[in-house]
Design a protein around this motif. Structure first.
Motif, PDB file in Angstrom:
ATOM      1  N   LYS A   1       0.815  -1.219   0.000  1.00  0.00           N
ATOM      2  CA  LYS A   1       0.000   0.000   0.000  1.00  0.00           C
ATOM      3  C   LYS A   1       0.848   1.268   0.000  1.00  0.00           C
ATOM      4  CE  LYS A   1      -4.146  -1.889   2.194  1.00  0.00           C
ATOM      5  NZ  LYS A   1      -5.052  -1.790   3.374  1.00  0.00           N
ATOM      6  N   THR A   2       1.797   1.347   0.924  1.00  0.00           N
ATOM      7  CA  THR A   2       2.592   2.569   1.058  1.00  0.00           C
ATOM      8  C   THR A   2       3.868   2.545   0.226  1.00  0.00           C
ATOM      9  OG1 THR A   2       3.813   1.682   2.963  1.00  0.00           O
ATOM     10  CG2 THR A   2       1.759   2.893   3.410  1.00  0.00           C
ATOM     11  N   GLY A   3       4.361   1.347  -0.082  1.00  0.00           N
ATOM     12  CA  GLY A   3       5.612   1.243  -0.820  1.00  0.00           C
ATOM     13  C   GLY A   3       6.837   1.378   0.053  1.00  0.00           C
ATOM     14  N   TYR A   4       6.642   1.485   1.374  1.00  0.00           N
ATOM     15  CA  TYR A   4       7.768   1.652   2.282  1.00  0.00           C
ATOM     16  C   TYR A   4       8.306   0.305   2.768  1.00  0.00           C
ATOM     17  CZ  TYR A   4       6.669   6.629   2.516  1.00  0.00           C
ATOM     18  OH  TYR A   4       6.442   7.941   2.201  1.00  0.00           O
ATOM     19  N   ILE A   5       9.574   0.304   3.154  1.00  0.00           N
ATOM     20  CA  ILE A   5      10.220  -0.889   3.698  1.00  0.00           C
ATOM     21  C   ILE A   5       9.778  -1.084   5.146  1.00  0.00           C
ATOM     22  CG2 ILE A   5      12.438  -1.993   4.177  1.00  0.00           C
ATOM     23  CD1 ILE A   5      11.875  -1.586   1.211  1.00  0.00           C
ATOM     24  N   ARG A   6       9.569  -2.357   5.539  1.00  0.00           N
ATOM     25  CA  ARG A   6       9.041  -2.639   6.879  1.00  0.00           C
ATOM     26  C   ARG A   6       9.894  -2.010   7.982  1.00  0.00           C
ATOM     27  NH1 ARG A   6       7.689  -8.037   6.762  1.00  0.00           N
ATOM     28  NH2 ARG A   6       5.461  -7.735   7.077  1.00  0.00           N
ATOM     29  N   TRP A   7      11.205  -2.243   7.969  1.00  0.00           N
ATOM     30  CA  TRP A   7      12.029  -1.745   9.076  1.00  0.00           C
ATOM     31  C   TRP A   7      12.064  -0.217   9.105  1.00  0.00           C
ATOM     32  CZ3 TRP A   7      16.249   1.415   8.751  1.00  0.00           C
ATOM     33  CH2 TRP A   7      16.958   1.465   7.551  1.00  0.00           C
ATOM     34  N   GLU A   8      11.968   0.426   7.937  1.00  0.00           N
ATOM     35  CA  GLU A   8      11.971   1.882   7.900  1.00  0.00           C
ATOM     36  C   GLU A   8      10.660   2.430   8.469  1.00  0.00           C
ATOM     37  OE1 GLU A   8      12.976   3.479   4.080  1.00  0.00           O
ATOM     38  OE2 GLU A   8      14.612   2.071   3.775  1.00  0.00           O
ATOM     39  N   SER A   9       9.538   1.771   8.142  1.00  0.00           N
ATOM     40  CA  SER A   9       8.247   2.204   8.680  1.00  0.00           C
ATOM     41  C   SER A   9       8.201   2.041  10.189  1.00  0.00           C
ATOM     42  CB  SER A   9       7.115   1.407   8.027  1.00  0.00           C
ATOM     43  OG  SER A   9       6.978   1.747   6.667  1.00  0.00           O
ATOM     44  N   ILE A  10       8.742   0.938  10.680  1.00  0.00           N
ATOM     45  CA  ILE A  10       8.769   0.701  12.128  1.00  0.00           C
ATOM     46  C   ILE A  10       9.662   1.720  12.817  1.00  0.00           C
ATOM     47  CG2 ILE A  10       9.560  -0.933  13.889  1.00  0.00           C
ATOM     48  CD1 ILE A  10       8.576  -3.179  12.002  1.00  0.00           C
ATOM     49  N   LEU A  11      10.797   2.039  12.204  1.00  0.00           N
ATOM     50  CA  LEU A  11      11.689   3.066  12.750  1.00  0.00           C
ATOM     51  C   LEU A  11      10.949   4.399  12.867  1.00  0.00           C
ATOM     52  CD1 LEU A  11      14.412   4.379  13.508  1.00  0.00           C
ATOM     53  CD2 LEU A  11      14.899   4.568  11.055  1.00  0.00           C
ATOM     54  N   HIS A  12      10.278   4.818  11.793  1.00  0.00           N
ATOM     55  CA  HIS A  12       9.563   6.088  11.824  1.00  0.00           C
ATOM     56  C   HIS A  12       8.443   6.061  12.868  1.00  0.00           C
ATOM     57  CE1 HIS A  12      11.583   7.161   8.045  1.00  0.00           C
ATOM     58  NE2 HIS A  12      11.175   8.385   8.277  1.00  0.00           N
ATOM     59  N   PHE A  13       7.767   4.924  12.984  1.00  0.00           N
ATOM     60  CA  PHE A  13       6.698   4.795  13.975  1.00  0.00           C
ATOM     61  C   PHE A  13       7.228   5.090  15.377  1.00  0.00           C
ATOM     62  CE2 PHE A  13       4.292   2.402  17.107  1.00  0.00           C
ATOM     63  CZ  PHE A  13       2.979   2.668  16.788  1.00  0.00           C
ATOM     64  N   TYR A  14       8.357   4.495  15.718  1.00  0.00           N
ATOM     65  CA  TYR A  14       8.875   4.647  17.075  1.00  0.00           C
ATOM     66  C   TYR A  14       9.645   5.945  17.290  1.00  0.00           C
ATOM     67  CZ  TYR A  14       7.221   0.104  18.567  1.00  0.00           C
ATOM     68  OH  TYR A  14       6.404  -0.950  18.916  1.00  0.00           O
ATOM     69  N   THR A  15       9.991   6.653  16.209  1.00  0.00           N
ATOM     70  CA  THR A  15      10.571   7.982  16.428  1.00  0.00           C
ATOM     71  C   THR A  15       9.528   8.918  17.023  1.00  0.00           C
ATOM     72  OG1 THR A  15      10.060   8.725  14.159  1.00  0.00           O
ATOM     73  CG2 THR A  15      12.273   7.789  14.556  1.00  0.00           C
ATOM     74  N   ILE A  16       8.243   8.631  16.794  1.00  0.00           N
ATOM     75  CA  ILE A  16       7.185   9.448  17.405  1.00  0.00           C
ATOM     76  C   ILE A  16       7.246   9.308  18.920  1.00  0.00           C
ATOM     77  CG2 ILE A  16       4.714   9.925  17.484  1.00  0.00           C
ATOM     78  CD1 ILE A  16       6.052  10.420  14.755  1.00  0.00           C
ATOM     79  N   ASP A  17       7.450   8.081  19.408  1.00  0.00           N
ATOM     80  CA  ASP A  17       7.629   7.859  20.852  1.00  0.00           C
ATOM     81  C   ASP A  17       8.786   8.712  21.369  1.00  0.00           C
ATOM     82  OD1 ASP A  17       6.039   5.697  19.909  1.00  0.00           O
ATOM     83  OD2 ASP A  17       6.605   4.497  21.645  1.00  0.00           O
ATOM     84  N   CYS A  18       9.895   8.651  20.633  1.00  0.00           N
ATOM     85  CA  CYS A  18      11.111   9.344  21.060  1.00  0.00           C
ATOM     86  C   CYS A  18      10.930  10.861  21.053  1.00  0.00           C
ATOM     87  CB  CYS A  18      12.282   8.951  20.159  1.00  0.00           C
ATOM     88  SG  CYS A  18      12.703   7.197  20.250  1.00  0.00           S
TER      89      CYS A  18
END
Length: 300
Positions: free
Chosen positions: A53-70
Motif C-alpha cells: 500500500k505505502t511502498g515503504y520498507i518494513r524496518w523503515e516504517s517501524i523506525l519512523h513509527f517509534y521515532t514518534i515515541d522518542c
C-alpha cells in the motif's frame, strides 16, 4: 511474554539512530540516518519487506513509527527533514537498546493518554503487531515519512542545479520578497558579491543589500567566508546576506551574530521555508526555478 518482531526491529534501529546522531554532532538529515543504518545493520527478508500500500520498507516504517515515541519523550526532534538528538536523548543511549525504547514508549503513552483513532485502519494491517490504539501514531509516522521524502526530493532538485542556476533562484526569491535587483554576477570572479539589491527601483534608499551565494549542498560555510562578506560591506548602511544550499558552521553563525555589520544567514532550510512562504506570489516562470505542490493532511 515473547517480544514482537516489530519491537525487536525498533530497538535496534532506534538505538542505532541515537548513536549515529551522537557521532554526527547531534543532528543529521533523516534520509542520511536511514542510509547509515542500512550500512551498519543487516536486515533479513522479513525486515526488508516492502509494503504494497505505502511502498515503504518494513524496518523503515517501524523506525519512523517509534521515532514518534522518542519525540514525545523529549529524546528526539525533527525539523524539515533534519533529525536532532536532544541532550536527554544522548543520555538515554546509556540505557541500552531495550530500556531506551521502553522508556520512550512509556513516556509517549503517558502523553498520548491512549487516545483512539480510526483514520488509518487500512495501514495498520500492514504492520502486524500494531492495533487500532496505535492508529494516531501510525498516521503521524506516515506523515513523517512523507515529509522526509518531500524534503529529500526538494534537496535533490536543488543539488542538480549548477551554481548560476542556484544564484538565479535566490535572485528571483528576493524579487518576490519586494527587493529590486540591481546586479547579478556573471561568470567569472565576482569579488565576493553575487547579487546587489535595493528596497526601491533606483537604489536611492538605504540599505544597499550585498548578497553572497554559495551552492555547496554538502558543505558548511566557515567563519572566514562570513568575514569576507563583511569585508565587502563598504557603506555604513550596507546589509549582507549569505545564502547557501548547505549549512553554516557554528563559528560562522557566531561570526555573523557578533559582526559589526548586519549579516543575515540563509541556509538550505531557511531558503526553502522562504520559497514556500512566498510561493503563491511567484509567477509561473519563477515557480519553474523550484516547482512545488502543497498537500494538506488532517491534523491532530
Amino acid at each position: 511474554m515473547s517480544k514482537s518482531q516489530s519491537k525487536k526491529i525498533a530497538e535496534k534501529t532506534i538505538y542505532a539512530t541515537f548513536k549515529i546522531l551522537k557521532e554526527a554532532g547531534g543532528e543529521m538529515r533523516g534520509k542520511d540516518v536511514v542510509d547509515e543504518i542500512r550500512k551498519t545493520i543487516t536486515f533479513d527478508e522479513y525486515e526488508s519487506y516492502r509494503y504494497t500500500k505505502t511502498g515503504y520498507i518494513r524496518w523503515e516504517s517501524i523506525l519512523h513509527f517509534y521515532t514518534i515515541d522518542c519525540m514525545k519523550a523529549g529524546f528526539l526532534r525533527k525539523q524539515k527533514g533534519i533529525w536532532i538528538l536532544t541532550p536527554e536523548g544522548e543520555n538515554a543511549i546509556d540505557l541500552g537498546a531495550e530500556k531506551l525504547l521502553s522508556t520512550a514508549t512509556k513516556l509517549y503513552r503517558e502523553w498520548d493518554g491512549k487516545r483512539k483513532a480510526e483514520t488509518v485502519e487500512g495501514d495498520i494491517e500492514e504492520i502486524e503487531d500494531f492495533t487500532k490504539d496505535d492508529a494516531s501514531q501510525i498516521q503521524q509516522s506516515l506523515i513523517s515519512q512523507y515529509e522526509d521524502e518531500a524534503s529529500n526530493g526538494i534537496r535533490n532538485f536543488i543539488i542538480k542545479k549548477n551554481p548560476y542556476e542556484f544564484q538565479d533562484l535566490v535572485a528571483e526569491l528576493l524579487k518576490v520578497m519586494g527587493y529590486f535587483i540591481s546586479d547579478v554576477a556573471k561568470r567569472g570572479a565576482d569579488g565576493g558579491i553575487d547579487i546587489i539589491a535595493y528596497t526601491d527601483p533606483l537604489g536611492t534608499r538605504q540599505p544597499r543589500i550585498i548578497v553572497q551565494v554559495k551552492h555547496r549542498p554538502n558543505d558548511s560555510i566557515s567563519s572566514d567566508e562570513v568575514q569576507k562578506l563583511a569585508g565587502t560591506l563598504k557603506r555604513n548602511s550596507d546589509v549582507g546576506i549569505f545564502v547557501t544550499s548547505g549549512t553554516f558552521s557554528k563559528p560562522a553563525i557566531k561570526e555573523a551574530r557578533n559582526s559589526r555589520e548586519h549579516i543575515e544567514l540563509i541556509d538550505f532550510e531557511r531558503l526553502i521555508a522562504l520559497w514556500q512562504n512566498y510561493y503563491s506570489k511567484l509567477t509561473d516562470e519563477q515557480k519553474n526555478f523550484l516547482p512545488l505542490h502543497p498537500i494538506y493532511f488532517l491534523g491532530e
